[in-house]
Scaffold this active site. Structure first.
Site, short mmCIF file in Angstrom:
data_model
loop_
_atom_site.label_atom_id
_atom_site.label_comp_id
_atom_site.label_asym_id
_atom_site.label_seq_id
_atom_site.Cartn_x
_atom_site.Cartn_y
_atom_site.Cartn_z
N GLY A 11 26.47 5.95 28.07
CA GLY A 11 25.92 7.05 27.26
C GLY A 11 26.73 7.17 25.97
N GLY A 16 29.59 11.17 25.01
CA GLY A 16 30.17 9.86 25.34
C GLY A 16 30.84 9.22 24.14
N PRO A 92 18.67 16.71 30.37
CA PRO A 92 17.86 17.77 29.73
C PRO A 92 17.07 18.59 30.75
CG PRO A 92 16.74 15.66 29.59
CD PRO A 92 18.07 15.38 30.21
N SER A 130 28.65 14.03 32.40
CA SER A 130 27.45 14.83 32.14
C SER A 130 27.55 16.17 32.86
CB SER A 130 26.21 14.12 32.69
OG SER A 130 26.00 12.89 32.06
N THR A 131 26.86 17.18 32.30
CA THR A 131 26.80 18.48 32.97
C THR A 131 25.70 18.40 34.03
OG1 THR A 131 27.48 19.53 30.92
CG2 THR A 131 26.47 20.94 32.59
N PHE A 164 34.02 20.04 27.59
CA PHE A 164 33.90 21.38 26.98
C PHE A 164 33.84 21.34 25.45
CE2 PHE A 164 35.80 22.04 31.17
CZ PHE A 164 34.96 23.01 31.69
N LEU A 223 29.01 25.01 34.39
CA LEU A 223 27.82 25.86 34.21
C LEU A 223 28.24 27.30 33.93
CD1 LEU A 223 25.41 24.57 37.03
CD2 LEU A 223 25.51 23.91 34.62
N CYS A 278 23.01 22.65 24.88
CA CYS A 278 23.68 23.01 26.14
C CYS A 278 23.37 24.40 26.69
CB CYS A 278 25.19 22.87 25.98
SG CYS A 278 25.68 21.15 25.81
N GLN A 280 21.09 26.92 26.58
CA GLN A 280 19.86 27.27 27.27
C GLN A 280 19.68 26.41 28.53
OE1 GLN A 280 16.12 28.27 25.23
NE2 GLN A 280 15.27 26.50 26.27
P1 NAD Z 1 22.84 12.49 24.19
O1 NAD Z 1 21.39 12.56 24.39
O2 NAD Z 1 23.42 12.64 22.83
O3 NAD Z 1 23.38 11.08 24.75
C1 NAD Z 1 23.04 10.58 26.00
C2 NAD Z 1 22.92 9.06 25.87
O4 NAD Z 1 22.74 8.49 27.18
C3 NAD Z 1 21.70 8.61 25.06
O5 NAD Z 1 22.13 7.82 23.96
C4 NAD Z 1 20.86 7.79 26.05
O6 NAD Z 1 20.22 6.68 25.47
C5 NAD Z 1 21.90 7.36 27.05
N1 NAD Z 1 21.35 7.01 28.37
C6 NAD Z 1 20.51 7.75 29.15
N2 NAD Z 1 20.25 7.11 30.30
C7 NAD Z 1 20.94 5.95 30.27
C8 NAD Z 1 21.06 4.86 31.17
N3 NAD Z 1 20.45 4.88 32.36
N4 NAD Z 1 21.84 3.80 30.81
C9 NAD Z 1 22.46 3.79 29.61
N5 NAD Z 1 22.39 4.80 28.72
C10 NAD Z 1 21.63 5.87 29.04
O7 NAD Z 1 23.49 13.56 25.18
P2 NAD Z 1 24.87 14.36 24.98
O8 NAD Z 1 24.66 15.51 24.06
O9 NAD Z 1 25.95 13.40 24.71
O10 NAD Z 1 25.06 14.98 26.43
C11 NAD Z 1 25.45 14.18 27.52
C12 NAD Z 1 25.85 15.09 28.67
O11 NAD Z 1 27.00 15.85 28.30
C13 NAD Z 1 24.78 16.11 29.07
O12 NAD Z 1 24.81 16.28 30.46
C14 NAD Z 1 25.25 17.38 28.38
O13 NAD Z 1 24.84 18.53 29.06
C15 NAD Z 1 26.75 17.24 28.43
N6 NAD Z 1 27.48 17.97 27.38
C16 NAD Z 1 27.02 17.95 26.08
C17 NAD Z 1 27.75 18.60 25.09
C18 NAD Z 1 27.29 18.61 23.65
O14 NAD Z 1 27.87 19.31 22.86
N7 NAD Z 1 26.28 17.85 23.28
C19 NAD Z 1 28.95 19.25 25.42
C20 NAD Z 1 29.38 19.23 26.73
C21 NAD Z 1 28.64 18.58 27.70
C1 UDX Z 2 28.69 24.72 23.55
C2 UDX Z 2 30.04 25.17 24.14
O1 UDX Z 2 30.75 25.95 23.18
C3 UDX Z 2 30.86 23.97 24.54
O2 UDX Z 2 32.07 24.38 25.18
C4 UDX Z 2 30.04 23.13 25.50
O3 UDX Z 2 30.77 21.98 25.88
C5 UDX Z 2 28.71 22.73 24.89
O4 UDX Z 2 28.01 23.91 24.47
P1 UDX Z 2 27.90 23.81 21.19
O5 UDX Z 2 26.54 24.13 21.70
O6 UDX Z 2 28.16 22.48 20.62
O7 UDX Z 2 28.97 24.01 22.36
O8 UDX Z 2 28.30 24.88 20.05
P2 UDX Z 2 28.78 26.41 20.08
O9 UDX Z 2 29.81 26.56 19.06
O10 UDX Z 2 29.10 26.89 21.42
O11 UDX Z 2 27.49 27.17 19.53
C6 UDX Z 2 26.30 27.28 20.28
C7 UDX Z 2 25.34 28.19 19.58
O12 UDX Z 2 25.76 29.55 19.64
C8 UDX Z 2 25.15 27.88 18.09
O13 UDX Z 2 23.79 28.01 17.74
C9 UDX Z 2 25.98 28.94 17.42
O14 UDX Z 2 25.58 29.21 16.13
C10 UDX Z 2 25.77 30.12 18.35
N1 UDX Z 2 26.84 31.14 18.29
C11 UDX Z 2 28.11 30.80 18.63
C12 UDX Z 2 26.52 32.44 17.93
O15 UDX Z 2 25.36 32.75 17.64
N2 UDX Z 2 27.52 33.39 17.92
C13 UDX Z 2 28.81 33.09 18.25
O16 UDX Z 2 29.65 34.00 18.23
C14 UDX Z 2 29.11 31.75 18.62
#
Ligand code: NAD
Ligand code: UDX
Length: 472
Positions: A11, A16, A92, A130-131, A164, A223, A278, A280
Site C-alpha cells: 500500500g 504506507g 473505506p 491499516s485501520t 496516528f 477507532l 478517516c 467519518q
Molecule cells: P490510500 O488509498 O491512500 O492507499 C492505499 C493503497 O493500497 C492504494 O494505493 C491501493 O492501490 C493499495 N492497495 C489496495 N489493495 C491492495 C492490494 N491488495 N495489493 C497491493 N496494494 C493494494 O489509503 P491511506 O489513506 O494510505 O489509508 C490506508 C489505511 O491507513 C486505511 O486503513 C486508513 O484508515 C489508515 N489511516 C489513514 C490515515 C490518513 O491520514 N490517510 C491516517 C491513519 C490511518
Molecule cells: C485524522 C487524525 O487527526 C489522525 O490522528 C488520524 O491518523 C487520521 O485522521 P486527518 O484526517 O489527516 O487526521 O486530519 P485532521 O487534522 O485530524 O483533520 C480532520 C478534519 O477535521 C479536517 O477537515 C479539519 O479541518 C477538521 N478540524 C480539525 C476541524 O474542523 N477543527 C479542528 O479543531 C481540527
C-alpha cells in the site's frame, strides 16, 4: 525473527508511503520496499512528481530512494523477501451489501493476507497498519494459518500497529509521534514479534512513547482516538450553532473552555465540518462494531458525531442561501478551498464537496479555487454529489483567486489555507457584484477588515445579525 532487516509495505498511499519513507530515513540499516497493485502510483513514487503532496516528504524520498528505499509493483517478490510486512491498504466504508454505508470494507486487507500466504516461503511478522475493526487480526491469522499448514517452514505473527499521523503534518507526526502503539499476542512468540517492531521504532522514538498492548486494545484504541478527536469537533460545531443564535462567539467560548487543562485547547476549532478519509469512516466503523455486539445505546452515542457533522455542513449551506436573499440560482459564488484541510491536495470527504453539492442543487454557478487540488479532481468529486452534466454547466475551476472572485456575489471559504489570509480583499471587493458577501467557514479572516472593505460578513459561530439587539 529477532532483528528486522527487510521491510515491505503493501500500500503506497497516504500512510504506507510517508511511513515507509520515515523508517528508511531513520533506519539506514533496514531495506524498505513499498509495493502497490497500482503500477502508475509506483511509477510516480519513482519519478520527480510524487503521487501525494506532504510538506517535507520529497526531500527525504530523494535522500533515501535507491539506497535503502525502493518502490516496486512486484508485490509477490517483495513480500517473500521481507521479514516484516506492513499492511497499509485502504479500508473505506463499504458501499454495498451487509453494513452498507457503515462497516469498513475489508476486502483489500483480506486480499493482501491471501497474497502473503501465497507468496511466502520463510517466517514473517505481519503488521496491520491499516485501520481495522477489533478482531481483524484474527481473520488475517486464520488465512495465514492455512498456508502454514501446507508448509512447515512458514511461521507468522500478526501485530496491530495503527497509524496516528494527520495529513499535512505527516512527516513531523512520524518523526515526533505522541506515541507509537503496538499490539500483539500475549505469548512468548507474540512478545518477541512485538519487541522486533519496538526495536525498529526505537531507532528514533523514545522508548517511553512506545506503548505495547494486547492486539484488541491496539485495534480498538485507533477507532477510539479518532472518535474522540471527531467528537471534539462536533461538540464545538454544535456550540457554534448556539453561538449564532445567542450572540456568544465560538472562538471566545472555545478559548475560555479550552483553558481548563482537563479539557485542553487543541482541536476546538469550529468549522464547516470535519472532512478527510478517516474521521467519518472510523466513527462509522466504531458504531457498526457496537451494533455488532448489541450495544445500541453506545452506537447511538457515537453516531451523534456524524449527525452533527452532516448538520453543520447543511446549516452552513443554508446560511449562504438565506443570506443571499434565498436565491442563488445563476449567481456566481467563488469557493476558496476544496481540500479537506490546508497543506494537502487530498479531497476525500471534504466538506467542500457537500457544500458545493448543496449550492449546485440551488443552481448556483460555482467558481472554485484551491492552491493544490487539480481541476479534474474537483470536477470528479462534485460530479458524484451532483451530476457530471450539472458540473460541466455550472462549475468553473480558476487558477487565480482574484479571477475566481471577479463578478461573484459572494466568496465562501471552505479550507483554511494560509494564503487566503494574505489577499487584498479591498481589491477583490471592487471587482465583485454588490452587495458582496463573504462566508467564512474556517474562521480565518478578520471580520472588521472585511467589513471596512465593504463586505457583508458571515462567520461560523458568531451572531448572524451584526447589530444584535440585546434587549428584544
Ligand atoms: P490510500 O488509498 O491512500 O492507499 C492505499 C493503497 O493500497 C492504494 O494505493 C491501493 O492501490 C493499495 N492497495 C489496495 N489493495 C491492495 C492490494 N491488495 N495489493 C497491493 N496494494 C493494494 O489509503 P491511506 O489513506 O494510505 O489509508 C490506508 C489505511 O491507513 C486505511 O486503513 C486508513 O484508515 C489508515 N489511516 C489513514 C490515515 C490518513 O491520514 N490517510 C491516517 C491513519 C490511518
Ligand atoms: C485524522 C487524525 O487527526 C489522525 O490522528 C488520524 O491518523 C487520521 O485522521 P486527518 O484526517 O489527516 O487526521 O486530519 P485532521 O487534522 O485530524 O483533520 C480532520 C478534519 O477535521 C479536517 O477537515 C479539519 O479541518 C477538521 N478540524 C480539525 C476541524 O474542523 N477543527 C479542528 O479543531 C481540527
Amino acid at each position: 525473527i529477532e532483528k528486522v532487516e527487510k521491510i515491505t509495505c503493501v500500500g503506497a498511499g497516504y500512510v504506507g508511503g510517508p511511513t515507509s519513507v520515515m523508517i528508511a530515513h531513520k533506519c539506514p540499516h533496514i531495506r524498505v520496499t513499498v509495493v502497490d497493485m497500482n503500477e502508475e502510483k509506483i511509477q510516480q513514487w519513482n519519478s520527480e512528481k510524487l503521487p501525494i503532496f506532504e510538506p517535507g516528504l520529497e526531500a527525504i524520498v530523494k535522500e533515501c530512494r535507491g539506497k535503502n528505499l525502493f518502490f516496486s509493483a512486484d508485490v509477490g517478490k517483495s513480500i517473500n523477501e521481507a521479514d516484516l510486512i506492513f499492511i497499509s491498504v485502504n479500508t473505506p466504508t463499504k458501499m454495498y451489501g451487509r453494513g452498507k454505508g457503515m462497516a469498513p470494507d475489508l476486502k483489500y486487507v483480506e486480499s493482501v493476507s491471501r497474497t502473503i500466504a501465497a507468496n511466502s516461503d520463510s517466517p514473517k511478522i505481519i503488521v496491520e497498519k491499516s485501520t481495522v475493526p477489533v478482531k481483524a487480526a484474527q481473520s488475517i491469522k486464520t488465512i495465514l494459518k492455512e498456508a502454514q499448514a501446507h508448509n512447515s517452514s512458514l511461521y507468522f505473527q500478526v501485530l496491530s500497529n495503527p497509524e496516528f499521523l494527520a495529513e499535512g503534518t505527516a512527516m513531523n507526526d512520524l518523526a515526533n509521534p505522541d506515541r507509537v502503539l503496538i499490539g500483539g499476542e500475549d505469548t512468548a512468540d507474540g512478545h518477541k514479534a512485538v519487541q522486533a517492531l519496538v526495536d525498529v521504532y526505537s531507532n528514533w522514538v523514545p522508548t517511553e512513547r512506545i506503548i505495547t498492548t494486547n492486539t484488541w486494545s491496539s485495534e480498538l484504541s485507533k477507532l477510539v482516538a479518532n472518535a474522540f478527536l471527531a467528537q471534539r469537533i462536533s461538540s464545538i460545531n454544535a456550540v457554534s450553532a448556539i453561538c449564532e443564535a445567542t450572540g456568544a462567539d465560538v472562538q471566545e467560548v472555545a478559548h475560555a473552555v479550552g483553558c481548563d487543562t482537563r479539557i485542553g485547547n487543541k482541536f476546538l476549532q469550529a468549522s464547516v465540518g470535519f472532512g478527510g478519509s478517516c474521521f467519518q469512516k472510523d466513527v462509522k466503523s466504531l458504531v457498526y462494531l457496537c451494533e455488532t455486539y448489541n450495544l445500541q445505546t453506545v452506537a447511538n452515542y457515537f453516531h451523534g458525531i456524524i449527525e452533527i457533522n452532516d448538520y453543520q455542513r447543511r446549516r452552513f449551506s443554508d446560511t449562504i442561501i438565506s443570506e443571499m436573499f434565498n436565491t442563488v440560482s445563476n449567481k456566481k459564488i467563488a469557493i476558496f478551498g476544496f481540500a479537506f484541510k490546508k497543506n494537502t491536495a487530498d479531497t476525500r470527504e471534504s466538506s467542500a464537496i457537500h457544500v458545493g453539492g448543496h449550492l449546485l442543487e440551488e443552481h448556483a454557478e460555482l467558481v472554485v479555487y484551491d492552491p493544490k487540488v487539480p481541476e479534474e479532481v474537483i470536477r470528479h468529486e462534485l460530479g458524484l454529489v451532483s451530476s457530471p452534466e450539472k458540473v460541466s454547466k455550472l462549475v468553473t475551476v480558476a487558477s487565480d483567486p482574484y479571477e475566481a472572485a471577479k463578478d461573484a456575489h459572494s466568496i465562501v471559504i471552505l479550507t483554511e489555507w494560509d494564503e487566503f489570509k494574505t489577499y487584498d480583499y479591498g481589491r477583490i471587493f471592487e471587482t465583485m457584484k454588490k452587495p458582496a458577501s463573504i462566508f467564512d467557514g474556517r474562521l480565518i479572516l478578520d471580520r472588521k477588515t472585511l467589513q471596512t472593505a465593504g463586505f457583508r460578513v458571515f462567520t461560523i459561530g458568531t451572531a448572524k445579525t451584526q447589530s444584535l439587539n440585546l434587549f428584544p
